[in-house]
Motif scaffolding. Sequence first.
Motif, PDB file in Angstrom:
ATOM      1  N   LYS A 144      50.993  69.736  30.120  1.00 49.80           N
ATOM      2  CA  LYS A 144      52.244  69.008  29.871  1.00 49.80           C
ATOM      3  C   LYS A 144      53.309  69.957  29.331  1.00 49.80           C
ATOM      4  N   ALA A 145      54.551  69.510  29.448  1.00 52.11           N
ATOM      5  CA  ALA A 145      55.639  70.212  28.768  1.00 52.11           C
ATOM      6  C   ALA A 145      55.590  69.848  27.289  1.00 52.11           C
ATOM      7  N   PRO A 146      55.759  70.813  26.388  1.00 50.79           N
ATOM      8  CA  PRO A 146      55.526  70.556  24.969  1.00 50.79           C
ATOM      9  C   PRO A 146      56.698  69.901  24.250  1.00 50.79           C
ATOM     10  N   VAL A 147      56.363  69.107  23.229  1.00 53.38           N
ATOM     11  CA  VAL A 147      57.314  68.605  22.241  1.00 53.38           C
ATOM     12  C   VAL A 147      56.750  68.957  20.866  1.00 53.38           C
ATOM     13  N   ALA A 148      57.431  68.533  19.808  1.00 49.47           N
ATOM     14  CA  ALA A 148      57.069  68.977  18.460  1.00 49.47           C
ATOM     15  C   ALA A 148      55.614  68.681  18.105  1.00 49.47           C
ATOM     16  N   LYS A 149      55.123  67.508  18.479  1.00 46.77           N
ATOM     17  CA  LYS A 149      53.758  67.145  18.094  1.00 46.77           C
ATOM     18  C   LYS A 149      52.727  68.120  18.675  1.00 46.77           C
ATOM     19  N   ASP A 150      53.044  68.729  19.821  1.00 50.21           N
ATOM     20  CA  ASP A 150      52.127  69.695  20.423  1.00 50.21           C
ATOM     21  C   ASP A 150      52.131  71.010  19.645  1.00 50.21           C
ATOM     22  N   TRP A 151      53.316  71.440  19.177  1.00 47.68           N
ATOM     23  CA  TRP A 151      53.382  72.636  18.336  1.00 47.68           C
ATOM     24  C   TRP A 151      52.690  72.375  16.991  1.00 47.68           C
ATOM     25  N   LEU A 152      52.918  71.193  16.422  1.00 47.27           N
ATOM     26  CA  LEU A 152      52.265  70.860  15.152  1.00 47.27           C
ATOM     27  C   LEU A 152      50.745  70.874  15.307  1.00 47.27           C
ATOM     28  N   LEU A 153      50.264  70.383  16.446  1.00 42.87           N
ATOM     29  CA  LEU A 153      48.829  70.415  16.717  1.00 42.87           C
ATOM     30  C   LEU A 153      48.326  71.848  16.749  1.00 42.87           C
ATOM     31  N   LEU A 154      49.039  72.711  17.454  1.00 44.51           N
ATOM     32  CA  LEU A 154      48.635  74.118  17.505  1.00 44.51           C
ATOM     33  C   LEU A 154      48.567  74.702  16.096  1.00 44.51           C
TER      34      LEU A 154
END
Length: 422
Positions: free
Chosen positions: A394-404
């Motif tokens: 998927k294309a990332p949003v903030a929740k994906d960076w926070l997960l990382l």
Amino acid sequence: MMNSNALLRILLLVLMAFSGRFSLADHAGKAARTAPADTVAAPKVFINTGFENASPMNWDTDAEGRVIGSLIYDHERFAQNRANNHWHFQVEAQTGTDVTIILQNFDNIWNNTHASPISKQSPVVVSFDNKTWETRPAEFLPDNRLQIKLKMSGPSVYIASIEPYRISDLDRFLARIKNNKLVKVSRIGQTSEGRSLEIITIGNEKATKKLFLRGRAHAFEAGGNWTLEGFVDRLLQNDAEARKWLKRYCVYILPMANKDGVARGKTRFNANGYDLNRKWDKPADSLVAPENFYLEKWLRMMVSTNRKPDLALDVHNDNGGNLHVSRPDGDIKKYLMNMAKLDSLLRKHTWFTEGSTRPGFRNPGTLGEGFMERFGIEAAVYELNYEWVEGLKKAPVAKDWLLLGSQLPNVFYEYFEEKPGR
């Protein structure tokens, strides 16, 4: 003195007006209607860039009612390089309106070579409340422009290249964590325009290992800030795992190096047109690059007090997502083994799948190579793909960076593991 003929004409006009045969008001109205217009119709769509982190741009509407947004290039001081990767603006229009926006001026120049930051894969992120963001597809036009189409589900919508992380977001984050007993926030200097530069210390400085992370050297790369916030939040949960991690390593973070660029909605360079991820092979100029000057000053203090970081990562965004391994001159066998270990642990514990740069890759002057050559600190540039996360499909949003970010503590715990005989 008025003569008799002039007086007679005035009396005749008055009599005609009273008799209904002639109206002075009608005469004036007719003259106004036949006069040339001195205004044009107002556009049905308005583009607002008067807010924090908004991208500098000029705009107009064409004959079809489409908004043509011309982004203003971010220029480097000492080279012909220019960049436009950042767009962040607000669209105002009547609810239900179909809006088409075409963005242009993506003819970037990097290292004297023309390069475009957009492609058929480039998404946009949108928010109708400036809180909840979602990715939307954009259309790559043949003339290196990006077309965005949407229907207004409210009176305004925000559109950006990456879910924004502003100075106000950092301020809220720092206010939330600064009173935690595991946290120390220290001012180390200021930016070109006088904004504060902070180092966040997490954990016990007497821990065996020390990790340094820098975020937002380039103003548009908001994914790095979201990742660092997720990392810190996980470390501060104070559960058994977090206590285990912080027993092994202490963390030092410069969360937002290029605050001036973030405030002004720039793409890459600081307020003086300086690239904060270049020229690390020599000492920074305190006037042109105070952001690097004060970081170097802090780093020299750390080295002189036997607190030199064991690993340093500069967190960035690009459309590749690689771990950029440094390859300065000299014996770097041990370092390359450690970077291979880091690559493996990122794949094991996070959604990272892109891998590391190849042996022939060299990017002199970056923080990674400068830290190694000048300070003897093993370092690398960690790029995060802002267009597409292959590990999440998927294309990332903030929740994906926070997960990382929340997945990184275990990466560094195992990275710093001391093996018998080592």
